[in-house]
Design a protein around this motif. Structure first.
Motif, mmCIF file in Angstrom:
data_model
loop_
_atom_site.group_PDB
_atom_site.id
_atom_site.type_symbol
_atom_site.label_atom_id
_atom_site.label_comp_id
_atom_site.label_asym_id
_atom_site.label_seq_id
_atom_site.Cartn_x
_atom_site.Cartn_y
_atom_site.Cartn_z
ATOM 1 N N GLU A 14 0.829 -1.197 0.000
ATOM 2 C CA GLU A 14 0.000 0.000 0.000
ATOM 3 C C GLU A 14 0.868 1.252 0.000
ATOM 4 O OE1 GLU A 14 -3.403 2.043 2.792
ATOM 5 O OE2 GLU A 14 -3.122 -0.104 2.874
ATOM 6 N N GLY A 15 0.565 2.157 -0.903
ATOM 7 C CA GLY A 15 1.274 3.423 -0.963
ATOM 8 C C GLY A 15 2.600 3.378 -1.702
ATOM 9 N N LEU A 16 2.990 2.214 -2.195
ATOM 10 C CA LEU A 16 4.244 2.114 -2.935
ATOM 11 C C LEU A 16 3.951 1.638 -4.349
ATOM 12 C CD1 LEU A 16 6.639 0.455 -0.332
ATOM 13 C CD2 LEU A 16 6.596 2.821 -1.065
ATOM 14 N N PRO A 17 4.706 2.128 -5.315
ATOM 15 C CA PRO A 17 4.457 1.712 -6.695
ATOM 16 C C PRO A 17 4.945 0.299 -6.994
ATOM 17 C CG PRO A 17 6.315 3.207 -6.599
ATOM 18 C CD PRO A 17 5.719 3.157 -5.219
ATOM 19 N N ALA A 18 5.820 -0.260 -6.147
ATOM 20 C CA ALA A 18 6.353 -1.588 -6.412
ATOM 21 C C ALA A 18 5.260 -2.633 -6.210
ATOM 22 C CB ALA A 18 7.519 -1.886 -5.489
ATOM 23 N N VAL A 19 5.027 -3.448 -7.212
ATOM 24 C CA VAL A 19 3.965 -4.447 -7.100
ATOM 25 C C VAL A 19 4.472 -5.874 -7.236
ATOM 26 C CG1 VAL A 19 2.151 -2.905 -7.871
ATOM 27 C CG2 VAL A 19 3.401 -4.220 -9.567
ATOM 28 N N LEU A 20 5.665 -6.078 -7.776
ATOM 29 C CA LEU A 20 6.166 -7.438 -7.962
ATOM 30 C C LEU A 20 7.610 -7.511 -7.502
ATOM 31 C CD1 LEU A 20 5.743 -10.305 -9.176
ATOM 32 C CD2 LEU A 20 6.709 -9.402 -11.280
ATOM 33 N N SER A 78 13.240 -20.733 7.298
ATOM 34 C CA SER A 78 13.761 -19.437 7.714
ATOM 35 C C SER A 78 12.924 -18.294 7.135
ATOM 36 C CB SER A 78 15.222 -19.290 7.289
ATOM 37 O OG SER A 78 15.317 -19.230 5.888
ATOM 38 N N THR A 79 13.058 -17.133 7.750
ATOM 39 C CA THR A 79 12.340 -15.938 7.301
ATOM 40 C C THR A 79 13.312 -14.765 7.199
ATOM 41 O OG1 THR A 79 11.775 -15.264 9.548
ATOM 42 C CG2 THR A 79 10.193 -16.674 8.406
ATOM 43 N N GLU A 80 12.940 -13.800 6.376
ATOM 44 C CA GLU A 80 13.654 -12.529 6.295
ATOM 45 C C GLU A 80 12.610 -11.448 6.059
ATOM 46 O OE1 GLU A 80 17.443 -12.223 4.161
ATOM 47 O OE2 GLU A 80 17.213 -14.346 3.695
ATOM 48 N N ILE A 81 12.923 -10.243 6.467
ATOM 49 C CA ILE A 81 12.014 -9.113 6.278
ATOM 50 C C ILE A 81 12.734 -8.040 5.474
ATOM 51 C CG2 ILE A 81 10.740 -7.267 7.420
ATOM 52 C CD1 ILE A 81 10.205 -9.195 9.714
ATOM 53 N N TYR A 82 12.059 -7.577 4.411
ATOM 54 C CA TYR A 82 12.602 -6.512 3.567
ATOM 55 C C TYR A 82 11.967 -5.185 3.954
ATOM 56 C CZ TYR A 82 13.750 -3.654 -0.472
ATOM 57 O OH TYR A 82 14.211 -2.649 -1.276
ATOM 58 N N ASP A 83 12.813 -4.168 4.099
ATOM 59 C CA ASP A 83 12.346 -2.819 4.399
ATOM 60 C C ASP A 83 12.584 -1.949 3.170
ATOM 61 O OD1 ASP A 83 11.793 -0.280 5.293
ATOM 62 O OD2 ASP A 83 13.055 -0.420 7.074
ATOM 63 N N PRO A 84 11.509 -1.599 2.433
ATOM 64 C CA PRO A 84 11.687 -0.778 1.235
ATOM 65 C C PRO A 84 12.286 0.600 1.527
ATOM 66 C CG PRO A 84 9.432 -1.623 1.351
ATOM 67 C CD PRO A 84 10.118 -1.957 2.632
ATOM 68 N N ALA A 85 12.038 1.132 2.728
ATOM 69 C CA ALA A 85 12.550 2.469 3.068
ATOM 70 C C ALA A 85 14.080 2.488 3.131
ATOM 71 C CB ALA A 85 11.957 2.935 4.393
ATOM 72 N N SER A 86 14.666 1.397 3.624
ATOM 73 C CA SER A 86 16.126 1.331 3.737
ATOM 74 C C SER A 86 16.768 0.424 2.688
ATOM 75 C CB SER A 86 16.526 0.853 5.132
ATOM 76 O OG SER A 86 16.049 -0.467 5.347
ATOM 77 N N ASN A 87 15.932 -0.231 1.863
ATOM 78 C CA ASN A 87 16.401 -1.189 0.856
ATOM 79 C C ASN A 87 17.313 -2.235 1.497
ATOM 80 O OD1 ASN A 87 16.755 -2.418 -1.671
ATOM 81 N ND2 ASN A 87 18.544 -1.186 -2.111
ATOM 82 N N ALA A 88 16.829 -2.851 2.567
ATOM 83 C CA ALA A 88 17.641 -3.843 3.274
ATOM 84 C C ALA A 88 16.779 -4.996 3.761
ATOM 85 C CB ALA A 88 18.347 -3.204 4.458
ATOM 86 N N TRP A 89 17.354 -6.214 3.749
ATOM 87 C CA TRP A 89 16.722 -7.401 4.317
ATOM 88 C C TRP A 89 17.266 -7.598 5.723
ATOM 89 C CZ3 TRP A 89 12.947 -10.185 1.871
ATOM 90 C CH2 TRP A 89 12.790 -9.966 0.500
ATOM 91 N N GLN A 90 16.407 -8.052 6.631
ATOM 92 C CA GLN A 90 16.826 -8.321 8.023
ATOM 93 C C GLN A 90 16.510 -9.743 8.356
ATOM 94 O OE1 GLN A 90 14.259 -5.524 9.855
ATOM 95 N NE2 GLN A 90 15.578 -3.796 9.420
#
Length: 90
Positions: A14-20, A78-90
């Motif tokens: 939501e609110g971001l142009p990235a869709v895929l 396993s899991t990872e979380i991507y943060d579009p604001a910082s362009n980083a996976w955690q």
């Protein structure tokens, strides 16, 4: 994207142009309808066949799939979380 790909994962944010969001041989990309394909930071652990789920705070959860590092098709939980604001996976 100039070459055909498979095993795509998608998450509409939501609110971001990235869709895929998709892992390709060269790394991760996202699609912005206004700008086209954009390369993003690679995951800490390569995987395929995983899920991508948008989180309420705008980040993306990647879970499960097949371990691409082992190249043996071993399932991973396993899991990872991507943060579009910082362009980083955690």
């Amino acid at each position: 994207m100039s070459t055909p790909q498979y095993v795509a994962s998608a998450a509409l944010l939501e609110g971001l142009p990235a869709v895929l969001w998709k892992e390709v041989d060269e790394g991760w990309v996202r699609f912005d309808p206004a700008a086209g394909w954009q390369t993003i930071a690679p995951m800490g652990r390569a995987r395929a066949g995983h899920t991508l789920s948008p989180l309420p705070d705008g980040r993306v959860l990647a879970a499960g799939g097949i371990d691409q590092i082992a190249a043996t098709g071993i399932r991973t939980s396993s899991t990872e979380i991507y943060d579009p604001a910082s362009n980083a996976w955690q």
